[in-house]
Design an enzyme around this catalytic site. Sequence first.
Site, PDB file in Angstrom:
ATOM      1  N   GLU A  46     -19.470  66.840  37.827  1.00  0.00           N
ATOM      2  CA  GLU A  46     -19.013  67.975  38.259  1.00  0.00           C
ATOM      3  C   GLU A  46     -18.483  67.506  39.756  1.00  0.00           C
ATOM      4  O   GLU A  46     -18.170  66.852  39.803  1.00  0.00           O
ATOM      5  CB  GLU A  46     -20.619  68.411  38.517  1.00  0.00           C
ATOM      6  CG  GLU A  46     -20.827  69.603  39.676  1.00  0.00           C
ATOM      7  CD  GLU A  46     -22.355  69.730  40.108  1.00  0.00           C
ATOM      8  OE1 GLU A  46     -22.223  68.401  40.537  1.00  0.00           O
ATOM      9  OE2 GLU A  46     -22.548  70.891  40.759  1.00  0.00           O
ATOM     10  N   ASN A 106     -19.068  76.723  40.564  1.00  0.00           N
ATOM     11  CA  ASN A 106     -19.180  75.947  40.259  1.00  0.00           C
ATOM     12  C   ASN A 106     -19.342  76.057  39.118  1.00  0.00           C
ATOM     13  O   ASN A 106     -19.835  76.138  38.005  1.00  0.00           O
ATOM     14  CB  ASN A 106     -20.851  75.072  40.494  1.00  0.00           C
ATOM     15  CG  ASN A 106     -20.430  73.345  40.390  1.00  0.00           C
ATOM     16  OD1 ASN A 106     -20.031  73.126  40.019  1.00  0.00           O
ATOM     17  ND2 ASN A 106     -21.774  73.348  41.343  1.00  0.00           N
ATOM     18  N   LYS A 123     -22.194  77.684  36.861  1.00  0.00           N
ATOM     19  CA  LYS A 123     -23.585  76.886  37.318  1.00  0.00           C
ATOM     20  C   LYS A 123     -24.471  77.722  37.474  1.00  0.00           C
ATOM     21  O   LYS A 123     -24.337  78.875  38.668  1.00  0.00           O
ATOM     22  CB  LYS A 123     -23.121  75.810  37.832  1.00  0.00           C
ATOM     23  CG  LYS A 123     -24.342  75.515  38.511  1.00  0.00           C
ATOM     24  CD  LYS A 123     -23.966  74.034  39.703  1.00  0.00           C
ATOM     25  CE  LYS A 123     -25.381  73.077  39.869  1.00  0.00           C
ATOM     26  NZ  LYS A 123     -24.785  71.964  40.278  1.00  0.00           N
ATOM     27  N   GLU A 142     -24.762  74.655  48.120  1.00  0.00           N
ATOM     28  CA  GLU A 142     -24.136  75.128  47.320  1.00  0.00           C
ATOM     29  C   GLU A 142     -24.545  76.947  46.870  1.00  0.00           C
ATOM     30  O   GLU A 142     -23.785  77.040  46.641  1.00  0.00           O
ATOM     31  CB  GLU A 142     -24.894  74.201  45.828  1.00  0.00           C
ATOM     32  CG  GLU A 142     -24.220  73.308  45.637  1.00  0.00           C
ATOM     33  CD  GLU A 142     -24.154  72.509  43.911  1.00  0.00           C
ATOM     34  OE1 GLU A 142     -24.219  73.740  42.817  1.00  0.00           O
ATOM     35  OE2 GLU A 142     -24.525  71.550  44.287  1.00  0.00           O
ATOM     36  N   CYS A 168     -25.037  69.825  35.891  1.00  0.00           N
ATOM     37  CA  CYS A 168     -25.931  68.673  37.424  1.00  0.00           C
ATOM     38  C   CYS A 168     -27.393  69.477  37.155  1.00  0.00           C
ATOM     39  O   CYS A 168     -28.337  69.086  36.573  1.00  0.00           O
ATOM     40  CB  CYS A 168     -25.152  69.597  38.401  1.00  0.00           C
ATOM     41  SG  CYS A 168     -26.045  68.146  39.527  1.00  0.00           S
ATOM     42  N   ASN A 193     -23.802  65.943  41.103  1.00  0.00           N
ATOM     43  CA  ASN A 193     -23.406  64.601  41.571  1.00  0.00           C
ATOM     44  C   ASN A 193     -25.054  64.614  42.444  1.00  0.00           C
ATOM     45  O   ASN A 193     -25.328  65.828  43.076  1.00  0.00           O
ATOM     46  CB  ASN A 193     -22.067  65.853  42.690  1.00  0.00           C
ATOM     47  CG  ASN A 193     -21.045  65.477  42.530  1.00  0.00           C
ATOM     48  OD1 ASN A 193     -20.249  64.792  43.220  1.00  0.00           O
ATOM     49  ND2 ASN A 193     -20.689  66.212  41.777  1.00  0.00           N
TER      50      ASN A 193
HETATM   51  N1  CDT Z   1     -25.177  68.643  42.149  1.00  0.00           N
HETATM   52  C1  CDT Z   1     -26.354  69.378  41.721  1.00  0.00           C
HETATM   53  O1  CDT Z   1     -26.626  70.426  41.390  1.00  0.00           O
HETATM   54  N2  CDT Z   1     -27.354  68.128  42.839  1.00  0.00           N
HETATM   55  C2  CDT Z   1     -28.658  68.751  42.627  1.00  0.00           C
HETATM   56  C3  CDT Z   1     -29.805  67.981  44.402  1.00  0.00           C
HETATM   57  C4  CDT Z   1     -30.402  68.892  44.050  1.00  0.00           C
HETATM   58  S1  CDT Z   1     -31.041  68.491  45.505  1.00  0.00           S
HETATM   59  C5  CDT Z   1     -30.937  69.784  46.793  1.00  0.00           C
HETATM   60  C6  CDT Z   1     -29.139  67.875  41.118  1.00  0.00           C
HETATM   61  O2  CDT Z   1     -29.904  68.318  40.563  1.00  0.00           O
HETATM   62  O3  CDT Z   1     -29.001  66.845  40.875  1.00  0.00           O
END
Ligand code: CDT
Length: 308
Positions: A46, A106, A123, A142, A168, A193
């Site tokens: 991502e 995204n 996303k 985000e 993600c 990420n």
């Molecule tokens: N990038 C991304 O979607 N990261 C989320 C972190 C969630 S915590 C606010 C994940 O689900 O891994």
Amino acid sequence: MRVIRTAAAQLGPIQKAEGRDSVVARMIALMDEAKSQDADLIVYPELALTTFFPRWYHADRAEADPWFEREMPGPATAPLFARARQHGMAMSFGYAELTPEGRHFNTSILVDRGGAIVGKYRKVHLPGHDEFDPERTHQHLEKRYFEPGDLGFPVWRMLGGILGMCICNDRRWPETYRVMGLQGVEMVVLGFNTPSVNSQRNAEGIEERLFHHRLSVQAGAYQNATWVVAVAKAGSEDGHHLTGGTLIVDPNGKIVAELPGEADGVIVAACDLDETRFGKETIFDFARHRRPEHYGRITAQTGVVLPE
Ligand code: CDT
């Protein structure tokens, strides 16, 4: 057998100061490594071209626009497309998309062996918050910088199979996989990420984060009889640590390859799409076993409705 030799290409950290040209050079080096292992398809994380910028707060949202791509391919990414074409390798990667109308998403794309973009996904499940939150140990903005994806969860016929994408946080939601499962998806590719620590519960560290990651991806694969390829951006970006956990899961829910460590690296697995058939024709033969008349709440409501 319908085998896609699939490379999951993890990127180590990208610091704020690292430019796209340097990142693209790293991605090309991973692609060359994947080619040496005869990969047909390479999957990157991502927001692959930059640091995970949603951790940085800008009072003026427009100040985040330099993190976005206005064209794809653009000047910085053209060499990646050229190398993919040269190798005859399909690819998928994520980036921040700024549309000509000024919309922010995204996004991830599927690119065929000839370098043509054949699929785009935006996303849907954006995690985090949209205002600065002093209670958190780190920001995850985000919801400030992106709008929710408007393309749903399409799938595409590619490389002799049916492929879909998510990004993600989407991997934690069973709806993500099921909507693609209902279109016969045979391989879901995704990048992530994931901060190593929960910003709202610091006791939740990297082991638990990796547990939830594997749990979600393995369940999605098994319950929809599909391959899932999940690729991390990992390591410490300007002091903010992201988990690794790049892996390839078979349609039985088993991890067939997992990349150790948090640096740039590639794992390749021979993913036979015909292995999806058993699950799709037996326990998860949706046409025979699903009971959608009982699933209305899934689309009729968002939050919990408690009993009287
Ligand atoms: N990038 C991304 O979607 N990261 C989320 C972190 C969630 S915590 C606010 C994940 O689900 O891994």
